[in-house]
Design a protein around this motif. Structure first.
Motif, PDB file in Angstrom:
ATOM      1  N   ALA A  20       0.844  -1.194   0.000  1.00 57.64           N
ATOM      2  CA  ALA A  20       0.000   0.000   0.000  1.00 57.64           C
ATOM      3  C   ALA A  20       0.878   1.243   0.000  1.00 57.64           C
ATOM      4  O   ALA A  20       1.998   1.225   0.498  1.00 57.64           O
ATOM      5  CB  ALA A  20      -0.907  -0.007   1.229  1.00 57.64           C
ATOM      6  N   TYR A  21       0.349   2.308  -0.569  1.00 54.78           N
ATOM      7  CA  TYR A  21       1.034   3.596  -0.574  1.00 54.78           C
ATOM      8  C   TYR A  21       0.006   4.694  -0.763  1.00 54.78           C
ATOM      9  O   TYR A  21      -1.138   4.433  -1.125  1.00 54.78           O
ATOM     10  CB  TYR A  21       2.101   3.656  -1.674  1.00 54.78           C
ATOM     11  CG  TYR A  21       1.547   3.500  -3.075  1.00 54.78           C
ATOM     12  CD1 TYR A  21       1.177   4.611  -3.826  1.00 54.78           C
ATOM     13  CD2 TYR A  21       1.397   2.235  -3.651  1.00 54.78           C
ATOM     14  CE1 TYR A  21       0.672   4.485  -5.101  1.00 54.78           C
ATOM     15  CE2 TYR A  21       0.895   2.093  -4.929  1.00 54.78           C
ATOM     16  CZ  TYR A  21       0.533   3.220  -5.649  1.00 54.78           C
ATOM     17  OH  TYR A  21       0.020   3.085  -6.920  1.00 54.78           O
ATOM     18  N   ARG A  22       0.417   5.923  -0.462  1.00 56.03           N
ATOM     19  CA  ARG A  22      -0.467   7.075  -0.658  1.00 56.03           C
ATOM     20  C   ARG A  22      -0.258   7.648  -2.050  1.00 56.03           C
ATOM     21  O   ARG A  22       0.858   7.781  -2.528  1.00 56.03           O
ATOM     22  CB  ARG A  22      -0.167   8.161   0.365  1.00 56.03           C
ATOM     23  CG  ARG A  22      -0.658   7.793   1.726  1.00 56.03           C
ATOM     24  CD  ARG A  22      -0.826   9.033   2.598  1.00 56.03           C
ATOM     25  NE  ARG A  22      -1.206   8.643   3.929  1.00 56.03           N
ATOM     26  CZ  ARG A  22      -2.464   8.446   4.316  1.00 56.03           C
ATOM     27  NH1 ARG A  22      -3.441   8.618   3.473  1.00 56.03           N
ATOM     28  NH2 ARG A  22      -2.734   8.080   5.545  1.00 56.03           N
ATOM     29  N   TRP A  43      -6.939  -7.445   4.380  1.00 60.32           N
ATOM     30  CA  TRP A  43      -5.683  -6.827   3.966  1.00 60.32           C
ATOM     31  C   TRP A  43      -5.780  -5.311   3.824  1.00 60.32           C
ATOM     32  O   TRP A  43      -4.814  -4.601   4.094  1.00 60.32           O
ATOM     33  CB  TRP A  43      -5.140  -7.480   2.698  1.00 60.32           C
ATOM     34  CG  TRP A  43      -4.448  -8.754   3.029  1.00 60.32           C
ATOM     35  CD1 TRP A  43      -4.881 -10.028   2.807  1.00 60.32           C
ATOM     36  CD2 TRP A  43      -3.208  -8.872   3.728  1.00 60.32           C
ATOM     37  NE1 TRP A  43      -3.978 -10.932   3.316  1.00 60.32           N
ATOM     38  CE2 TRP A  43      -2.944 -10.255   3.881  1.00 60.32           C
ATOM     39  CE3 TRP A  43      -2.295  -7.960   4.242  1.00 60.32           C
ATOM     40  CZ2 TRP A  43      -1.802 -10.735   4.510  1.00 60.32           C
ATOM     41  CZ3 TRP A  43      -1.157  -8.428   4.874  1.00 60.32           C
ATOM     42  CH2 TRP A  43      -0.928  -9.794   5.000  1.00 60.32           C
ATOM     43  N   VAL A  44      -6.929  -4.799   3.423  1.00 57.73           N
ATOM     44  CA  VAL A  44      -7.089  -3.337   3.350  1.00 57.73           C
ATOM     45  C   VAL A  44      -6.951  -2.752   4.751  1.00 57.73           C
ATOM     46  O   VAL A  44      -6.205  -1.786   4.965  1.00 57.73           O
ATOM     47  CB  VAL A  44      -8.433  -2.950   2.696  1.00 57.73           C
ATOM     48  CG1 VAL A  44      -8.750  -1.473   2.942  1.00 57.73           C
ATOM     49  CG2 VAL A  44      -8.398  -3.242   1.202  1.00 57.73           C
ATOM     50  N   ALA A  45      -7.637  -3.351   5.733  1.00 56.99           N
ATOM     51  CA  ALA A  45      -7.542  -2.859   7.114  1.00 56.99           C
ATOM     52  C   ALA A  45      -6.113  -2.984   7.634  1.00 56.99           C
ATOM     53  O   ALA A  45      -5.586  -2.060   8.274  1.00 56.99           O
ATOM     54  CB  ALA A  45      -8.504  -3.634   8.017  1.00 56.99           C
ATOM     55  N   GLU A  46      -5.468  -4.109   7.367  1.00 54.71           N
ATOM     56  CA  GLU A  46      -4.086  -4.333   7.813  1.00 54.71           C
ATOM     57  C   GLU A  46      -3.129  -3.315   7.196  1.00 54.71           C
ATOM     58  O   GLU A  46      -2.277  -2.739   7.875  1.00 54.71           O
ATOM     59  CB  GLU A  46      -3.652  -5.759   7.456  1.00 54.71           C
ATOM     60  CG  GLU A  46      -2.202  -6.066   7.761  1.00 54.71           C
ATOM     61  CD  GLU A  46      -1.866  -6.087   9.248  1.00 54.71           C
ATOM     62  OE1 GLU A  46      -0.672  -5.930   9.572  1.00 54.71           O
ATOM     63  OE2 GLU A  46      -2.777  -6.250  10.076  1.00 54.71           O
ATOM     64  N   MET A  47      -3.267  -3.062   5.910  1.00 57.43           N
ATOM     65  CA  MET A  47      -2.348  -2.145   5.231  1.00 57.43           C
ATOM     66  C   MET A  47      -2.601  -0.695   5.657  1.00 57.43           C
ATOM     67  O   MET A  47      -1.654   0.092   5.759  1.00 57.43           O
ATOM     68  CB  MET A  47      -2.449  -2.299   3.714  1.00 57.43           C
ATOM     69  CG  MET A  47      -2.018  -3.679   3.223  1.00 57.43           C
ATOM     70  SD  MET A  47      -0.460  -4.282   3.927  1.00 57.43           S
ATOM     71  CE  MET A  47       0.716  -3.276   3.060  1.00 57.43           C
ATOM     72  N   SER A  49      -3.516   0.172   8.637  1.00 56.08           N
ATOM     73  CA  SER A  49      -2.885   0.222   9.957  1.00 56.08           C
ATOM     74  C   SER A  49      -1.364   0.331   9.825  1.00 56.08           C
ATOM     75  O   SER A  49      -0.728   1.141  10.501  1.00 56.08           O
ATOM     76  CB  SER A  49      -3.267  -1.032  10.745  1.00 56.08           C
ATOM     77  OG  SER A  49      -2.603  -1.057  11.968  1.00 56.08           O
ATOM     78  N   ARG A  50      -0.786  -0.481   8.975  1.00 55.33           N
ATOM     79  CA  ARG A  50       0.676  -0.441   8.777  1.00 55.33           C
ATOM     80  C   ARG A  50       1.131   0.905   8.239  1.00 55.33           C
ATOM     81  O   ARG A  50       2.148   1.443   8.671  1.00 55.33           O
ATOM     82  CB  ARG A  50       1.112  -1.548   7.809  1.00 55.33           C
ATOM     83  CG  ARG A  50       1.062  -2.929   8.392  1.00 55.33           C
ATOM     84  CD  ARG A  50       1.586  -3.934   7.394  1.00 55.33           C
ATOM     85  NE  ARG A  50       1.401  -5.298   7.869  1.00 55.33           N
ATOM     86  CZ  ARG A  50       1.825  -6.364   7.216  1.00 55.33           C
ATOM     87  NH1 ARG A  50       2.446  -6.237   6.053  1.00 55.33           N
ATOM     88  NH2 ARG A  50       1.615  -7.566   7.702  1.00 55.33           N
ATOM     89  N   GLU A  55       3.850   6.100   8.961  1.00 55.64           N
ATOM     90  CA  GLU A  55       3.836   7.558   8.845  1.00 55.64           C
ATOM     91  C   GLU A  55       4.015   8.227  10.203  1.00 55.64           C
ATOM     92  O   GLU A  55       4.654   9.254  10.312  1.00 55.64           O
ATOM     93  CB  GLU A  55       2.543   8.019   8.173  1.00 55.64           C
ATOM     94  CG  GLU A  55       2.491   7.650   6.713  1.00 55.64           C
ATOM     95  CD  GLU A  55       1.145   7.915   6.071  1.00 55.64           C
ATOM     96  OE1 GLU A  55       0.146   8.120   6.808  1.00 55.64           O
ATOM     97  OE2 GLU A  55       1.093   7.906   4.834  1.00 55.64           O
ATOM     98  N   THR A  56       3.455   7.644  11.249  1.00 56.23           N
ATOM     99  CA  THR A  56       3.593   8.193  12.594  1.00 56.23           C
ATOM    100  C   THR A  56       5.039   8.132  13.054  1.00 56.23           C
ATOM    101  O   THR A  56       5.557   9.074  13.650  1.00 56.23           O
ATOM    102  CB  THR A  56       2.687   7.438  13.588  1.00 56.23           C
ATOM    103  OG1 THR A  56       1.336   7.591  13.146  1.00 56.23           O
ATOM    104  CG2 THR A  56       2.819   7.997  14.988  1.00 56.23           C
ATOM    105  N   ARG A  57       5.722   7.034  12.764  1.00 56.94           N
ATOM    106  CA  ARG A  57       7.134   6.894  13.157  1.00 56.94           C
ATOM    107  C   ARG A  57       8.006   7.941  12.490  1.00 56.94           C
ATOM    108  O   ARG A  57       9.012   8.359  13.029  1.00 56.94           O
ATOM    109  CB  ARG A  57       7.659   5.503  12.781  1.00 56.94           C
ATOM    110  CG  ARG A  57       7.402   4.452  13.806  1.00 56.94           C
ATOM    111  CD  ARG A  57       8.227   3.222  13.523  1.00 56.94           C
ATOM    112  NE  ARG A  57       8.103   2.718  12.178  1.00 56.94           N
ATOM    113  CZ  ARG A  57       7.204   1.815  11.788  1.00 56.94           C
ATOM    114  NH1 ARG A  57       6.340   1.330  12.627  1.00 56.94           N
ATOM    115  NH2 ARG A  57       7.187   1.405  10.543  1.00 56.94           N
TER     116      ARG A  57
END
Length: 175
Positions: A20-22, A43-47, A49-50, A55-57
């Motif tokens: 996934a990416y923005r 997988w959409v929910a998992e990605m 979250s990841r 991004e937060t890190r």
């Protein structure tokens, strides 16, 4: 906070890998074509979250409070300005119309636009070094830029801010 717009792209060539990416305001999730709707939902929910964790890190801890901003200034002053720049206060302020930040050398105060809360840490560090350098040299002469260029990512950060301002139509430039 609103859920981001999600676009799922399936590929028959993709066998196991999910990524996934923005892409602007949309999160693009790449899946193998053979996945079921249930697997897709998982997988959409998992990605999402990841991606959020990643991004937060990458965000600077200095974005959390004025105290954290002051601590970061102390670290940057020690690393790049021989610990000579000691502000009296550093604080987040509502978005400024024409600047990313400002410094009043006679008072030792630095104000940082809240527009910078979500920029990469190295960009915020550049802005802080720039303002800290004003505590040593008030203007933008040769001496000032010698201090600022001790921060290795100065040119890169200036380009980032110029692009951000242009893309958002803010009209903000270096002072």
């Amino acid at each position: 906070m609103a859920e981001p717009r999600v676009e799922v792209r399936r590929s028959p060539r993709r066998r196991r890998m999910v990524s996934a990416y923005r892409e602007g305001d949309t999160v693009v999730v790449l899946l193998p074509a053979r996945m079921t709707k249930g697997e897709e939902k998982h997988w959409v929910a998992e990605m999402l979250s990841r991606l959020q964790r990643s991004e937060t890190r990458r965000k600077s801890p200095a974005r959390t409070s004025d105290e954290a901003l002051m601590e970061r200034c102390a670290e940057l002053s020690a690393r790049y300005l021989d610990a000579l720049a000691e502000p009296v206060s550093v604080r987040w302020v509502p978005p400024m119309r024409t600047r990313w930040a400002s410094c009043t050398p006679t008072e030792g105060t630095i104000r940082v636009s809240e527009r910078l809360r979500d920029v990469p840490p190295w960009v915020l560090d550049y802005v802080l070094v720039h303002e800290l350098a004003h505590l040593l040299v008030p203007g933008h002469g040769k001496d000032f830029w010698e201090w600022v260029h001790r921060y290795q990512k100065t040119e890169r950060a200036m380009g980032y801010l110029e692009g951000l301002s242009a893309a958002a139509g803010w009209g903000i430039s270096e002072d």
